[in-house]
Design an enzyme around this catalytic site. Structure first.
Site, PDB file in Angstrom:
ATOM      1  N   ASP A 104      81.710  85.759  14.542  1.00 45.17           N
ATOM      2  CA  ASP A 104      81.625  87.078  15.173  1.00 45.17           C
ATOM      3  C   ASP A 104      80.743  86.963  16.405  1.00 45.17           C
ATOM      4  O   ASP A 104      79.515  87.023  16.312  1.00 45.17           O
ATOM      5  CB  ASP A 104      81.066  88.088  14.167  1.00 45.17           C
ATOM      6  CG  ASP A 104      81.270  89.516  14.633  1.00 45.17           C
ATOM      7  OD1 ASP A 104      81.784  89.718  15.752  1.00 45.17           O
ATOM      8  OD2 ASP A 104      80.934  90.437  13.868  1.00 45.17           O
ATOM      9  N   GLY A 105      81.389  86.760  17.552  1.00 48.70           N
ATOM     10  CA  GLY A 105      80.634  86.538  18.783  1.00 48.70           C
ATOM     11  C   GLY A 105      80.997  87.520  19.883  1.00 48.70           C
ATOM     12  O   GLY A 105      80.337  87.580  20.907  1.00 48.70           O
ATOM     13  N   LYS A 106      82.087  88.254  19.695  1.00 47.62           N
ATOM     14  CA  LYS A 106      82.538  89.261  20.682  1.00 47.62           C
ATOM     15  C   LYS A 106      82.518  88.676  22.098  1.00 47.62           C
ATOM     16  O   LYS A 106      82.062  89.313  23.047  1.00 47.62           O
ATOM     17  CB  LYS A 106      81.705  90.533  20.546  1.00 47.62           C
ATOM     18  CG  LYS A 106      81.840  91.135  19.135  1.00 47.62           C
ATOM     19  CD  LYS A 106      81.162  92.447  18.932  1.00 47.62           C
ATOM     20  CE  LYS A 106      81.459  93.042  17.565  1.00 47.62           C
ATOM     21  NZ  LYS A 106      80.990  92.272  16.388  1.00 47.62           N
ATOM     22  N   ARG A 107      83.017  87.452  22.216  1.00 49.12           N
ATOM     23  CA  ARG A 107      82.982  86.754  23.495  1.00 49.12           C
ATOM     24  C   ARG A 107      83.966  87.366  24.484  1.00 49.12           C
ATOM     25  O   ARG A 107      84.980  87.944  24.089  1.00 49.12           O
ATOM     26  CB  ARG A 107      83.296  85.270  23.297  1.00 49.12           C
ATOM     27  CG  ARG A 107      82.242  84.530  22.457  1.00 49.12           C
ATOM     28  CD  ARG A 107      80.862  84.669  23.034  1.00 49.12           C
ATOM     29  NE  ARG A 107      79.891  83.727  22.520  1.00 49.12           N
ATOM     30  CZ  ARG A 107      78.835  84.032  21.760  1.00 49.12           C
ATOM     31  NH1 ARG A 107      78.608  85.276  21.408  1.00 49.12           N
ATOM     32  NH2 ARG A 107      77.999  83.097  21.375  1.00 49.12           N
TER      33      ARG A 107
END
Lengths: 310, 310
Positions: A104-107
């Site tokens: 979960d990095g919302k890159r």
């Protein structure tokens, strides 16, 4: 293909939930903390080591209950390079234990840089000539759509090439998510509906055998009405649902994210699992020493809670 | 205060530009690559080591020319934990050399997780009791506004507490940026204008002595017309301008992002500086061996180019 593997594991374990590994040092039982600080010093390395032991015991205790874990990168980055090392070990250990790993990095970035992010989490890095290595080797990654399709397509290419998945932010679980996401465009659709339309379209090229795509969406449990609308727009997208438990979303709220086939969504809980040993439900039965058993008990309770609602 | 320090350095060096450190192994001259692979193996560690030597020599060669560097996290994450170690060393080395460091990570999440990201890059991490350590210790961070104000406010709190800065994505430089950012709401404003309005408002609590805020914005050089509008909406926001050079933005395009006081914007170039030794302008004068002199020559050429246009 990622989405088929996810659904196979959901069916096998009869469990459409995922354990979020968002560790903070204050969640870690005091004995583990004390040992790690004693061995590595009362510094960021000691904290990271304590978190690794904590994560490992959680994984040991839930790996046969849940299909996947979702480590949230922020909580590793806040412990610097040592934190990222723990993230790396956590990903590898969870995979060894048969779990899928959703990073979960919302890159997000422009095309060439999105490509680098995708390589980091989903692809393989070219070292020199024909030598390639995995950097972090997760199974899926959360991404942010603010930059439009050319910031998303490199991730989709890697979903195809390496059999990976992504979950694109559509409607997030936080209070102020509407500030941008609920803005209504001149054609009468909200931003989250427009993004959902793109997600549905982008997913068409990565469809699996169950009729779902490896390009999924994030829709918060805290917005059940919007979830109903979004479920309709993204019929073939798997929805990752944060906001259950500590953030206030109930199993009833979550039912809207599922399709009639009982599939279509996977519900995340982080704090309520990791800190189950502190909760009113479990604290008397399991103390700090048995925190991992509390995690397992809460993961099973959550599974039953969600399954009874869908 | 971050913004005052940035403007002081811009004035001192008469240079409103920043060198983007977005290294890829193929940018690194072959001798440095060969040495690193010889010493550390032809693997991700060798590649990371080569990139570190490359970055260090670039910093040595431009540190008295530019006020700041902007390492892009994706290009470090793609080399895994070893890459993040290079990011960490790069941040520390640049700061030692008197440069400000803008970590380009476009981070975003719900409030509690945004807080963790902010701690990672701008704040201090609580290890245990009263012990705090910096995780990465950058001076500023780029952030993505898709989650609204409660995903932004933790960063602003740290801007105040630790004298740091943020740059919020408003209008990005990529081709498809309009897919979401150009959508027109029912009140006639585009999403990028609405976000710009928020940036202006959020910045009011972190104003410095020159009349600019430590809460800035990202507006791509490739959209000069939109930049003119945005300059008007965000009068007190510093604008970080990507897209100059390799992405096609010219000095003329960039002039719109500056205010009449000659301040208000800082222009980034990455590839055109890092790979200057391969460019038509510099390749005959500086070969691979003198790549760092080519970086310096290009950084000076860029400074003159931008200064002549504003």
């Amino acid at each position: 293909m990622f989405i088929d593997e996810l659904i196979d594991k959901i069916k096998e374990k009869n469990n459409p939930t995922v354990v979020g590994l968002d560790p903070r040092i204050e969640y870690v039982p005091s004995v583990i903390r004390a040992c790690a600080f004693h061995e590595h010093g009362e510094n960021i390395k000691g904290a990271a080591e304590a978190i690794w032991i904590f994560n490992r015991r959680i994984i040991d205790s839930v790996h046969d209950v849940v299909p996947a874990v979702k480590p949230q990168l922020a909580y590793y980055e806040m412990y610097g390079v040592e934190g990222l090392r723990v993230f790396d070990r956590t990903v590898k250990y969870a995979k060894e234990k048969g779990l899928l790993v959703i990073a979960d990095g919302k890159r997000n970035d422009i095309g060439s840089t999105a490509e680098a992010y995708s390589t980091a989490f989903l692809g393989k890095t070219q070292v020199d000539g024909g030598v390639f290595e995995e950097a972090f080797g997760a199974d899926a990654l959360t991404v942010n759509p603010y930059l439009g399709c050319d910031g998303i397509s490199p991730f989709i290419e890697d979903c195809k090439k390496y059999e990976k998945g992504i979950f694109i932010l559509v409607k997030t679980s936080n209070k102020s998510s509407g500030q941008l996401q609920d803005i209504v465009a001149q054609d009468g659709r909200s931003i989250y509906e427009i993004v959902a339309g793109h997600v549905a379209e982008w997913g068409q090229g990565v469809m699996g055998k169950y009729g779902y795509s490896s390009v999924g969406a994030v829709v918060g449990a805290t917005y059940p009405e919007q979830a109903k609308i979004l479920r309709g727009i993204m019929k073939n997208s798997y929805i990752l649902v944060p906001g259950y438990g500590a953030q206030g979303g109930t199993a009833g709220d979550i039912a809207n994210s599922f399709n009639k086939d009982g599939l279509g969504a996977i519900v995340n809980a982080s704090r309520s699992i990791m800190c189950a040993y502190k909760s009113d439900i479990w604290k008397d039965r399991y103390g700090e020493d048995r925190f991992d058993e509390a995690c397992r008990a809460e993961a099973i309770r959550m599974r039953e809670d969600i399954n009874s609602a869908i």
